[in-house]
Design an enzyme around this catalytic site. Structure first.
Site, PDB file in Angstrom:
ATOM      1  N   GLY A 188      18.777  32.652  68.343  1.00  0.00           N
ATOM      2  CA  GLY A 188      17.833  33.319  69.225  1.00  0.00           C
ATOM      3  C   GLY A 188      16.515  32.583  69.221  1.00  0.00           C
TER       4      GLY A 188
ATOM      5  N   GLN B  79       7.681  30.793  70.455  1.00  0.00           N
ATOM      6  CA  GLN B  79       8.043  29.815  69.425  1.00  0.00           C
ATOM      7  C   GLN B  79       7.978  28.377  69.945  1.00  0.00           C
ATOM      8  OE1 GLN B  79      11.784  32.110  68.254  1.00  0.00           O
ATOM      9  NE2 GLN B  79      11.208  31.194  66.312  1.00  0.00           N
TER      10      GLN B  79
ATOM     11  N   CYS C 276      14.296  32.474  59.963  1.00  0.00           N
ATOM     12  CA  CYS C 276      13.604  32.268  61.231  1.00  0.00           C
ATOM     13  C   CYS C 276      13.308  30.791  61.396  1.00  0.00           C
ATOM     14  CB  CYS C 276      12.303  33.071  61.232  1.00  0.00           C
ATOM     15  SG  CYS C 276      11.318  32.826  62.718  1.00  0.00           S
ATOM     16  N   LEU C 277      13.547  30.259  62.601  1.00  0.00           N
ATOM     17  CA  LEU C 277      13.282  28.837  62.850  1.00  0.00           C
ATOM     18  C   LEU C 277      11.803  28.510  62.666  1.00  0.00           C
ATOM     19  CD1 LEU C 277      15.483  28.342  66.058  1.00  0.00           C
ATOM     20  CD2 LEU C 277      16.011  27.573  63.738  1.00  0.00           C
TER      21      LEU C 277
ATOM     22  N   HIS D 111      14.569  40.940  66.014  1.00  0.00           N
ATOM     23  CA  HIS D 111      13.842  39.785  65.491  1.00  0.00           C
ATOM     24  C   HIS D 111      13.053  39.087  66.610  1.00  0.00           C
ATOM     25  CE1 HIS D 111      13.558  36.219  62.677  1.00  0.00           C
ATOM     26  NE2 HIS D 111      13.255  35.664  63.837  1.00  0.00           N
ATOM     27  N   GLU D 112      13.723  38.882  67.764  1.00  0.00           N
ATOM     28  CA  GLU D 112      13.053  38.176  68.866  1.00  0.00           C
ATOM     29  C   GLU D 112      11.962  39.036  69.494  1.00  0.00           C
ATOM     30  OE1 GLU D 112      13.496  35.156  68.757  1.00  0.00           O
ATOM     31  OE2 GLU D 112      15.358  35.234  67.626  1.00  0.00           O
TER      32      GLU D 112
ATOM     33  N   HIS E 147       8.898  38.742  67.578  1.00  0.00           N
ATOM     34  CA  HIS E 147       8.133  37.536  67.934  1.00  0.00           C
ATOM     35  C   HIS E 147       7.210  37.817  69.115  1.00  0.00           C
ATOM     36  CE1 HIS E 147       9.421  34.314  65.334  1.00  0.00           C
ATOM     37  NE2 HIS E 147      10.695  34.539  65.563  1.00  0.00           N
TER      38      HIS E 147
HETATM   39 ZN    ZN Z   1      12.261  33.929  64.391  1.00  0.00          ZN
END
Ligand code: ZN
Length: 171
Positions: free
Chosen positions: A46, A51, A93-94, A135-136, A139
Site C-alpha cells: 500500500g 509518501q 511502513c515503507l 494504515h494508509e 498516512h
Molecule cells: Zn506506511
C-alpha cells in the site's frame, strides 16, 4: 510513469494532513500511475500519496501477496464508514524503515471513496485488507505507525535512528 523516492520519517510532509481531491484530472491519474509503480518497485502492499511528497487524499493498495483473494485498487478521498472488532497487528511502513511493531487496528472495515474513473466505490474486508486501509488512511491524516506505539518504543526507535545517523556521518 515514474518510480519516485519514498519519503522517510522524520520528513515533515509525512506529518501533514493531506487535502481532499476536488477534481480528478490528468494530474491525479498520473499521480496514481506513479504511486502504483513506486509501490510495486518497493514491494509494498500500500502507498499514500504523501509518501511520495504529494499531500492529497489518494491511496493505492494491493494486498494480494498476503491475501490472494484480494486485488489492486486505488481510492480517492477514502473514508472508513464502518468498523468492527479490535486486534493487535504487527506491521511495518515503507516510510519507517526497520520498524515492525504491533499496532491496534480494527478487524473489519468498510471504506468508501472515489475510483480513478470518478465513480463512488466501497470496499469491505477484514484481515490484511482492513489493516492496510487503516494504515494508509493514517498516512492521509499525518499519522505514522510510530505515533501508535508506546512512548518507550517510539523513543527506542528514535534513538536507533540517531545512532545510525551518527555512524553515517563518521564514515
Ligand atoms: Zn506506511
Amino acid at each position: 510513469m515514474a518510480v519516485l523516492e519514498i519519503l522517510k520519517y522524520p520528513h515533515p510532509t509525512l506529518k501533514k494532513r493531506s487535502k481532499e481531491v476536488e477534481r480528478i484530472d490528468e494530474g491525479i491519474k498520473s499521480l496514481i500511475r506513479d504511486m502504483v509503480k513506486t509501490m510495486y518497485e518497493a514491494n509494498g502492499i500500500g502507498l499514500a500519496a504523501c509518501q511520495i511528497g504529494v499531500p492529497q487524499r489518494v491511496i493505492v493498495l494491493d494486498v494480494s501477496p498476503i491475501d490472494p483473494q484480494q486485488s489492486f485498487f486505488a481510492m480517492i478521498n477514502p473514508e472508513i464508514i464502518s468498523q468492527e472488532g479490535e486486534i493487535d497487528h504487527e506491521e511495518g511502513c515503507l516510510s519507517v524503515p526497520d520498524c515492525f511493531e504491533k499496532v491496534k487496528r480494527k478487524e473489519k472495515i468498510c471504506v468508501r471513496g472515489i475510483s480513478p474513473e470518478g465513480k463512488e466505490m466501497e470496499v469491505a474486508g477484514e484481515g490484511i485488507l482492513a489493516f492496510a486501509v487503516q494504515h494508509e488512511i493514517d498516512h492521509l491524516n499525518g499519522i505514522l505507525i510510530l505515533d501508535r506505539l508506546s512512548h518507550l518504543k517510539r523513543d527506542i526507535y528514535r534513538n536507533k535512528l540517531k545512532k545510525e545517523k551518527r555512524k553515517e556521518e563518521k564514515h
